[in-house]
Design an enzyme around this catalytic site. Structure first.
Site, PDB file in Angstrom:
ATOM      1  N   ALA A  14       0.808  -1.225   0.000  1.00  0.00           N
ATOM      2  CA  ALA A  14       0.000   0.000   0.000  1.00  0.00           C
ATOM      3  C   ALA A  14       0.837   1.269   0.000  1.00  0.00           C
ATOM      4  O   ALA A  14       0.329   2.345  -0.296  1.00  0.00           O
ATOM      5  CB  ALA A  14      -0.933   0.010   1.210  1.00  0.00           C
ATOM      6  N   ARG A  19      10.743   7.190  -1.526  1.00  0.00           N
ATOM      7  CA  ARG A  19      12.178   7.243  -1.797  1.00  0.00           C
ATOM      8  C   ARG A  19      12.518   6.870  -3.249  1.00  0.00           C
ATOM      9  O   ARG A  19      13.633   7.080  -3.709  1.00  0.00           O
ATOM     10  CB  ARG A  19      12.928   6.318  -0.814  1.00  0.00           C
TER      11      ARG A  19
HETATM   12  C1  UD1 Z   1      10.107  -2.573   6.908  1.00  0.00           C
HETATM   13  C2  UD1 Z   1      10.215  -3.089   8.358  1.00  0.00           C
HETATM   14  C3  UD1 Z   1      11.695  -3.257   8.707  1.00  0.00           C
HETATM   15  C4  UD1 Z   1      12.344  -4.199   7.712  1.00  0.00           C
HETATM   16  C5  UD1 Z   1      12.110  -3.750   6.266  1.00  0.00           C
HETATM   17  C6  UD1 Z   1      12.543  -4.845   5.325  1.00  0.00           C
HETATM   18  C7  UD1 Z   1       8.361  -2.286   9.744  1.00  0.00           C
HETATM   19  C8  UD1 Z   1       7.920  -1.242  10.699  1.00  0.00           C
HETATM   20  N1  UD1 Z   1       9.593  -2.137   9.263  1.00  0.00           N
HETATM   21  O1  UD1 Z   1      10.736  -1.288   6.870  1.00  0.00           O
HETATM   22  O2  UD1 Z   1      11.828  -3.773  10.021  1.00  0.00           O
HETATM   23  O3  UD1 Z   1      13.732  -4.299   7.970  1.00  0.00           O
HETATM   24  O4  UD1 Z   1      10.712  -3.509   6.021  1.00  0.00           O
HETATM   25  O5  UD1 Z   1      12.530  -4.437   3.981  1.00  0.00           O
HETATM   26  O6  UD1 Z   1       7.617  -3.194   9.434  1.00  0.00           O
HETATM   27  N2  UD1 Z   1       3.226  -0.810   3.659  1.00  0.00           N
HETATM   28  C9  UD1 Z   1       1.853  -0.837   3.598  1.00  0.00           C
HETATM   29  N3  UD1 Z   1       1.126   0.004   4.396  1.00  0.00           N
HETATM   30  C10 UD1 Z   1       1.716   0.841   5.267  1.00  0.00           C
HETATM   31  C11 UD1 Z   1       3.140   0.851   5.343  1.00  0.00           C
HETATM   32  C12 UD1 Z   1       3.856   0.013   4.523  1.00  0.00           C
HETATM   33  O7  UD1 Z   1       1.273  -1.589   2.815  1.00  0.00           O
HETATM   34  O8  UD1 Z   1       0.983   1.545   5.971  1.00  0.00           O
HETATM   35  C13 UD1 Z   1       3.986  -1.715   2.779  1.00  0.00           C
HETATM   36  C14 UD1 Z   1       4.862  -0.975   1.786  1.00  0.00           C
HETATM   37  O9  UD1 Z   1       4.164  -0.761   0.588  1.00  0.00           O
HETATM   38  C15 UD1 Z   1       6.019  -1.936   1.598  1.00  0.00           C
HETATM   39  C16 UD1 Z   1       6.077  -2.686   2.904  1.00  0.00           C
HETATM   40  O10 UD1 Z   1       4.847  -2.479   3.561  1.00  0.00           O
HETATM   41  O11 UD1 Z   1       5.801  -2.855   0.548  1.00  0.00           O
HETATM   42  C17 UD1 Z   1       7.224  -2.198   3.791  1.00  0.00           C
HETATM   43  O12 UD1 Z   1       7.075  -0.816   4.002  1.00  0.00           O
HETATM   44  P1  UD1 Z   1       8.329   0.143   3.947  1.00  0.00           P
HETATM   45  O13 UD1 Z   1       7.849   1.518   4.202  1.00  0.00           O
HETATM   46  O14 UD1 Z   1       9.136  -0.116   2.765  1.00  0.00           O
HETATM   47  O15 UD1 Z   1       9.082  -0.365   5.277  1.00  0.00           O
HETATM   48  P2  UD1 Z   1      10.615  -0.257   5.611  1.00  0.00           P
HETATM   49  O16 UD1 Z   1      10.912   1.094   6.142  1.00  0.00           O
HETATM   50  O17 UD1 Z   1      11.428  -0.744   4.491  1.00  0.00           O
HETATM   51 CA    CA Z   2      11.011  -1.448   2.442  1.00  0.00          CA
END
Ligand code: UD1
Ligand code: CA
Length: 482
Positions: A14, A19
């Site tokens: 989502a 970045r």
């Molecule tokens: C996340 C993890 C981190 C891990 C990393 C691995 C958490 C808090 N952090 O960080 O520990 O090392 O992934 O790659 O879980 N997404 C949603 N809805 C939201 C937020 C995110 O669907 O509200 C999805 C994003 O689209 C993405 C994934 O979740 O595909 C991860 O989100 P992202 O913001 O990339 O997390 P990271 O900061 O990379």
């Molecule tokens: Ca990520």
């Protein structure tokens, strides 16, 4: 049915992926011919889950439409606001009635290198150890940006995950990171998700908090360390996108080489996940094999060629060529510098040579179009030779028309075939002809102006010129000789 079969896989997709600095949602960026989320969905399918839910939010319509083309059985769940990965999983479970019995696997839509095998190993460990949660971790050379795995110094048990932005300097030094992939007990997960807060630097509901919640409630928390840390590379920016593409491409090329394909220079060769091949095919440097391209046995492609959705027959040779939607028959030769467009079908042992463009054209067995020609909307029989610099004039400014040329023809150089027109079997045509009328089998067609020589024209009209002097000298030499 395996007992490791999960009840559900929830894919988180989502987020916008700020970045990436892109108009395109992050999970729709492509590597090796498939979107990031497409790779994750494909790997997830290998687990054969009862339910596969993808959480969408940012550009939900666009992502949802794309997902429908990837896997028609998956479901999407809409997360209206991106409040964090914990919130996203809650939304995903909501599409399944809020909670499920059995194992729930959570994966992020931005980890395209994750393999089905690694997911299966995680599910197996989770079941065998009877864990409430099992997190897939990896030791990485650079843990910047990832959540760090915090372990109890006494017994090494995982006590929690701390996000980079929330970590102390000592925690930032930890090299074991959270891949973002988890196996959960479905009921315990739903319960713990109801208890996570937003007390962190990003004010988000972190899925990672579920680990410490479950541990503090006395449940078993396990970790499974990935054999290859490169598999869990998460894509947050375009540098990581390029790195993931490089790694996946190398994995795919290694698979091809293991199957008997010679790849002369893996570093300059690109191959999509959907490409297939047979043994002893050879790929030269600077070549891109895209889409559903297939390389037959003993075929040779490159250097510097881009083939998309193109079938290369056994023993065919394709050099410095761009092809899209073409079929190249066994033993055919293409290029150097040919352009095969959709519907180009080359028969066995045929040839499309240098600076030749084919479109929607069937070239018969042993037929050659060797030099500098455009063949569009045409059918050419077997063992015919098309003279150099010929054009199949298929377009009258409004509609496209078809040209048919028979077998065993010898058409002259610099011919125009003005479609619609039919040239019978065994026909010869004179060089420079503009063929506008059908030619019966076995004829010689001549369609050009008669040559006329006006003698002495240069001496009269261009007296004293270099041409006149040269002509004068040639004429007196000629006289002197006789
Ligand atoms: C996340 C993890 C981190 C891990 C990393 C691995 C958490 C808090 N952090 O960080 O520990 O090392 O992934 O790659 O879980 N997404 C949603 N809805 C939201 C937020 C995110 O669907 O509200 C999805 C994003 O689209 C993405 C994934 O979740 O595909 C991860 O989100 P992202 O913001 O990339 O997390 P990271 O900061 O990379
Ligand atoms: Ca990520």
């Amino acid at each position: 049915m395996s007992s490791d079969r999960p009840a559900a896989v929830v894919v988180l997709a989502a987020g916008e992926g700020t970045r990436m600095k892109s108009k395109t949602p992050k999970v729709l960026h492509e590597i090796s011919g498939r979107s990031l989320v497409g790779h994750v969905v494909t790997a997830s399918r290998e687990l054969d889950p009862e339910h596969l839910v993808v959480v969408v939010g940012h550009a939900a319509e666009q992502v949802g439409a794309h997902l429908a083309t990837v896997d028609e059985r998956l479901r999407t769940a809409h997360q209206p606001e991106q409040k964090g990965t914990g919130n996203a999983v809650r939304v995903g479970l909501g599409a399944l009635g809020g909670s499920v019995d059995g194992t729930v696997i959570v994966v992020c839509g931005d980890t395209p290198l994750l393999s089905g095998g690694t997911l299966r190993a995680l599910a197996a460990t989770h079941t065998a150890d009877g864990n409430a949660v099992t997190v897939l971790t990896a030791e990485v050379p650079d843990s910047t940006g990832y959540g760090r795995i915090v372990r109890d110094p006494a017994d090494g048990a995982v006590t929690g995950i701390v996000e980079h932005k929330d970590a102390t300097d000592a925690q930032r030094a930890i090299r074991e990171i959270n891949s973002g992939v988890f196996a959960f007990d479905g009921r315990l997960l739903a319960d713990a998700l109801g208890r996570i807060g937003t007390d962190n630097s990003q004010g988000e509901e972190y899925l990672t908090d579920v680990l410490s919640i479950l541990r503090e409630a006395g449940h078993r928390v396990g970790a499974s360390v990935a054999d290859d840390h490169r598999e869990i590379l998460g894509i947050n920016n375009r540098v990581q996108l390029a790195e993931a593409r490089r790694l996946l491409n190398l994995r795919l090329l290694e698979r091809a080489m293991t199957a008997g394909v010679t790849v002369v220079d893996p570093a300059s060769t690109l191959i999509d996940v959907t490409v297939t091949y047979e043994r002893d095919a050879v790929v030269h440097p600077g070549t891109q094999l895209l889409g559903t391209t297939h390389l037959g046995e003993d075929s040779e492609v490159g250097p510097n060629s881009r083939l998309k959705d193109t079938a290369v027959g056994a023993g065919a040779r394709v050099d410095n060529t761009v092809a899209d939607g073409a079929e190249i028959g066994a033993g055919a030769t293409v290029g150097p510098y040919a352009y095969l467009r959709p519907g180009a079908r080359l028969g066995a042992k045929s040839k499309a040579g240098t600076y030749v463009e084919l479109k929607n054209a069937t070239i018969g067995e042993g037929t050659k179009v060797p030099h500098l020609s455009y063949v569009g909307d045409a059918t050419i029989g077997d063992h015919t030779n098309i003279g150099a610099a010929s054009v199949f004039v298929n377009y009258d400014g409004e509609a496209k028309h078809h040209t048919t040329i028979g077998s065993h023809c010898r058409t002259g150089a610099d011919n125009m075939f003005v479609a619609p027109v039919t040239v019978g079997d065994g026909v010869y045509t004179a060089a420079g002809s503009v063929i506008t009328k059908d030619v019966p089998p076995g004829s010689l067609a001549v369609a050009r102006g008669q040559q006329r020589n006006i003698e002495g024209w240069v001496a009269r009209k261009r007296p004293g010129s270099g041409a006149a002097q040269a002509a004068q000298a040639a004429t007196s030499e000629h006289i002197g000789e006789s």
